[in-house]
Design a protein around this motif. Structure first.
Motif, PDB file in Angstrom:
ATOM      1  N   ARG A  92       0.790  -1.217   0.404  1.00  0.00           N
ATOM      2  CA  ARG A  92      -0.347  -0.180  -0.135  1.00  0.00           C
ATOM      3  C   ARG A  92       0.958   0.811  -0.232  1.00  0.00           C
ATOM      4  NH1 ARG A  92      -2.730   1.761   6.052  1.00  0.00           N
ATOM      5  NH2 ARG A  92      -2.203   3.213   5.549  1.00  0.00           N
ATOM      6  N   PRO A  93       0.468   2.063  -1.121  1.00  0.00           N
ATOM      7  CA  PRO A  93       1.176   3.653  -0.320  1.00  0.00           C
ATOM      8  C   PRO A  93       1.614   4.142   0.857  1.00  0.00           C
ATOM      9  CG  PRO A  93      -1.069   4.155  -1.018  1.00  0.00           C
ATOM     10  CD  PRO A  93      -1.076   2.914  -0.780  1.00  0.00           C
ATOM     11  N   GLU A  94       2.232   4.642   1.288  1.00  0.00           N
ATOM     12  CA  GLU A  94       3.367   4.861   2.340  1.00  0.00           C
ATOM     13  C   GLU A  94       4.608   6.403   2.396  1.00  0.00           C
ATOM     14  OE1 GLU A  94       2.790   3.922   5.704  1.00  0.00           O
ATOM     15  OE2 GLU A  94       1.396   2.910   5.312  1.00  0.00           O
ATOM     16  N   ARG A  95       5.267   6.606   1.704  1.00  0.00           N
ATOM     17  CA  ARG A  95       5.801   7.648   1.140  1.00  0.00           C
ATOM     18  C   ARG A  95       4.886   8.557   1.103  1.00  0.00           C
ATOM     19  NH1 ARG A  95      10.300   4.589  -2.484  1.00  0.00           N
ATOM     20  NH2 ARG A  95       8.092   3.927  -3.394  1.00  0.00           N
ATOM     21  N   ARG A  96       5.360   9.799   1.122  1.00  0.00           N
ATOM     22  CA  ARG A  96       5.421  11.130   0.590  1.00  0.00           C
ATOM     23  C   ARG A  96       4.839  11.299  -1.054  1.00  0.00           C
ATOM     24  NH1 ARG A  96       8.915  13.046   4.242  1.00  0.00           N
ATOM     25  NH2 ARG A  96      10.316  12.902   2.980  1.00  0.00           N
ATOM     26  N   GLU A  97       5.666   9.975  -1.465  1.00  0.00           N
ATOM     27  CA  GLU A  97       5.602  10.936  -2.989  1.00  0.00           C
ATOM     28  C   GLU A  97       4.439   9.562  -3.266  1.00  0.00           C
ATOM     29  OE1 GLU A  97       8.924   8.405  -2.708  1.00  0.00           O
ATOM     30  OE2 GLU A  97       8.130  10.333  -1.748  1.00  0.00           O
ATOM     31  N   SER A  98       4.147   8.833  -3.003  1.00  0.00           N
ATOM     32  CA  SER A  98       3.338   7.195  -4.069  1.00  0.00           C
ATOM     33  C   SER A  98       1.402   7.809  -2.743  1.00  0.00           C
ATOM     34  CB  SER A  98       3.803   5.923  -2.648  1.00  0.00           C
ATOM     35  OG  SER A  98       4.707   5.821  -2.293  1.00  0.00           O
ATOM     36  N   MET A  99       1.894   8.613  -1.554  1.00  0.00           N
ATOM     37  CA  MET A  99       0.573   9.561  -1.660  1.00  0.00           C
ATOM     38  C   MET A  99       0.196  10.460  -1.723  1.00  0.00           C
ATOM     39  SD  MET A  99      -0.537   8.201   1.481  1.00  0.00           S
ATOM     40  CE  MET A  99      -1.478   8.228   2.144  1.00  0.00           C
ATOM     41  N   ALA A 100       0.771  11.290  -2.494  1.00  0.00           N
ATOM     42  CA  ALA A 100       0.745  12.184  -3.950  1.00  0.00           C
ATOM     43  C   ALA A 100       0.172  11.658  -5.183  1.00  0.00           C
ATOM     44  CB  ALA A 100       2.215  13.216  -3.896  1.00  0.00           C
ATOM     45  N   VAL A 104      -1.694   9.111  -5.250  1.00  0.00           N
ATOM     46  CA  VAL A 104      -3.035   8.411  -4.666  1.00  0.00           C
ATOM     47  C   VAL A 104      -4.261   9.743  -4.862  1.00  0.00           C
ATOM     48  CG1 VAL A 104      -4.483   7.734  -3.370  1.00  0.00           C
ATOM     49  CG2 VAL A 104      -2.054   7.087  -2.923  1.00  0.00           C
ATOM     50  N   GLU A 105      -3.959  10.859  -4.586  1.00  0.00           N
ATOM     51  CA  GLU A 105      -4.321  12.184  -4.380  1.00  0.00           C
ATOM     52  C   GLU A 105      -4.668  12.304  -6.181  1.00  0.00           C
ATOM     53  OE1 GLU A 105      -3.338  16.203  -1.623  1.00  0.00           O
ATOM     54  OE2 GLU A 105      -2.368  14.705  -0.960  1.00  0.00           O
ATOM     55  N   LEU A 106      -3.258  12.412  -6.775  1.00  0.00           N
ATOM     56  CA  LEU A 106      -4.294  12.244  -9.052  1.00  0.00           C
ATOM     57  C   LEU A 106      -4.756  11.153  -8.614  1.00  0.00           C
ATOM     58  CD1 LEU A 106      -0.784  13.324  -9.721  1.00  0.00           C
ATOM     59  CD2 LEU A 106      -2.657  14.700  -9.664  1.00  0.00           C
ATOM     60  N   LEU A 107      -4.876   9.743  -7.970  1.00  0.00           N
ATOM     61  CA  LEU A 107      -5.655   8.492  -8.738  1.00  0.00           C
ATOM     62  C   LEU A 107      -6.794   8.938  -8.054  1.00  0.00           C
ATOM     63  CD1 LEU A 107      -4.418   6.096  -9.388  1.00  0.00           C
ATOM     64  CD2 LEU A 107      -4.591   4.848  -7.513  1.00  0.00           C
ATOM     65  N   GLU A 108      -7.194   9.683  -7.409  1.00  0.00           N
ATOM     66  CA  GLU A 108      -8.418  10.397  -6.957  1.00  0.00           C
ATOM     67  C   GLU A 108      -9.322  10.330  -8.251  1.00  0.00           C
ATOM     68  OE1 GLU A 108      -8.475  10.328  -2.069  1.00  0.00           O
ATOM     69  OE2 GLU A 108      -8.399  11.941  -3.360  1.00  0.00           O
ATOM     70  N   GLY A 109      -8.710  11.746  -9.242  1.00  0.00           N
ATOM     71  CA  GLY A 109      -9.569  12.434 -10.159  1.00  0.00           C
ATOM     72  C   GLY A 109      -9.173  11.847 -11.278  1.00  0.00           C
ATOM     73  N   VAL A 110      -8.049  10.523 -11.816  1.00  0.00           N
ATOM     74  CA  VAL A 110      -8.221   9.623 -12.733  1.00  0.00           C
ATOM     75  C   VAL A 110      -9.460   8.924 -12.523  1.00  0.00           C
ATOM     76  CG1 VAL A 110      -7.025   7.981 -13.641  1.00  0.00           C
ATOM     77  CG2 VAL A 110      -5.499  10.058 -12.937  1.00  0.00           C
ATOM     78  N   LEU A 111      -8.918   8.693 -11.435  1.00  0.00           N
ATOM     79  CA  LEU A 111     -10.343   7.508 -11.751  1.00  0.00           C
ATOM     80  C   LEU A 111     -11.949   8.366 -10.795  1.00  0.00           C
ATOM     81  CD1 LEU A 111      -8.344   4.793  -8.855  1.00  0.00           C
ATOM     82  CD2 LEU A 111      -9.178   5.025 -11.596  1.00  0.00           C
ATOM     83  N   GLU A 112     -12.164   9.692 -11.512  1.00  0.00           N
ATOM     84  CA  GLU A 112     -13.397  10.088 -11.122  1.00  0.00           C
ATOM     85  C   GLU A 112     -13.315  10.107  -9.756  1.00  0.00           C
ATOM     86  OE1 GLU A 112     -15.251   9.924 -14.129  1.00  0.00           O
ATOM     87  OE2 GLU A 112     -14.152  11.061 -15.968  1.00  0.00           O
TER      88      GLU A 112
END
Length: 301
Positions: free
Chosen positions: A55-63, A65-73
């Motif tokens: 699962r995402p843990e590092r700062r760049e991974s969390m960033a 995930v935020e963009l991923l929410e937009g991609v997946l609407e």
């Protein structure tokens, strides 16, 4: 028995899988859309996230995930909320509730993930690292001659039958080392990627382990002449180890001018301690990881 990673990560993985199905996007298209927004996430990482293997843990991974929410609407915060509280850090755990990505702490995570995808790492998180002892031999020419590794592992489930070795050379124009199993193991699949300076190999145990059973293995990596120049050596731990001993053995004909021991836990700041140069220097870390631990030295006096 601790829950398998797939169960521990079920909420985040389930939300992610459902969103991917709903949008009808393949992982390659998702990766490309993230890349177009300036964030690079490998296909292997996306696959691990949706399957629950990591699962995402590092700062760049969390960033990402935020963009991923937009991609997946998805509504903002949907995926982040499903992750729950962050895992405990900097403490000994027999198993880590949520382990870092397999390529965590490596300088080229995409290349490492691609190479590791060709071997079987399904048992990695079911092996507790009891003890690890690395001995590095440096020649009079300042080259890394060999690395000897002895480790004690304990199975946390029935079935573990292998250990995966990842080796990276900074000098990509050098031949990759030869890996030699020495005790209680033999070679399985080996992945050689000279262009990336990467060697990944399976060390197969004499037989599958039962839950609670321990195994002692030894192997070595030997470089061919001319050996790659040595300026540092570090061990990366995506899961914690109870005891780690690291020895750097220099040829008495040439000792470094300066030497320091360093370590980094998770994303914390690196800690470095000066060490008096000698024919052999060593460090001992207890209840260490996830993180990296090593020595670096300077040949200038």
């Amino acid at each position: 028995m601790p829950e398998p990673l797939e169960q521990a990560d079920s909420e985040f993985a389930a939300v992610l899988r459902a969103a991917i199905r709903a949008r009808g996007l393949g992982l390659e298209r998702i990766r490309d859309r993230l890349r177009a927004q300036g964030v690079s996430v490998s296909l292997a990482t996306l696959s691990y996230w949706q399957s629950g293997r990591s699962r995402p843990e590092r700062r760049e991974s969390m960033a990402a995930v935020e963009l991923l929410e937009g991609v997946l609407e998805l509504p903002a915060g949907t995926l982040l909320a499903s992750l729950g509280p962050p895992r405990r850090r900097g403490r000994w755990l027999s198993t880590v509730p949520v382990s870092p990505d397999v390529a965590a702490f490596w300088p080229q995570p995409d290349a490492v993930e691609a190479a590791v995808s060709e071997v079987d790492i399904k048992w990695d998180e079911r092996l507790t690292r009891i003890s690890q002892h690395d001995r590095v031999s440096v020649g009079a020419d300042g080259g890394e001659q060999s690395y000897h590794s002895r480790q004690v592992l304990r199975a946390e489930a029935d079935g573990p039958d292998r250990w995966v070795v990842i080796m990276h050379l900074d000098e990509h124009d050098r031949p990759l080392p030869t890996i030699n199993p020495l005790r209680h193991c033999h070679l399985g699949r080996t992945v050689l990627r000279p262009a990336d300076g990467l060697l990944v190999a399976e060390l197969l145990f004499d037989r599958p382990l039962r839950k609670g059973e321990t195994v002692i293995t030894e192997h070595e990596l030997v470089n061919s002449e001319p050996c790659p120049p040595a300026g540092n050596y570090e061990r990366k731990f995506r899961l914690p180890v109870r005891e780690f001993v690291l020895e750097i053995c220099f040829d008495p004909a040439r000792l470094p001018g300066g030497c320091e021991r360093y370590s980094q836990l998770d994303e914390a700041d690196e800690i470095a301690v000066a060490v008096e140069p000698a024919e052999s220097v060593h460090g001992v870390a207890l209840n260490f990881g996830p993180g990296r631990y090593g020595f670096r030295w300077d040949w200038q006096k």
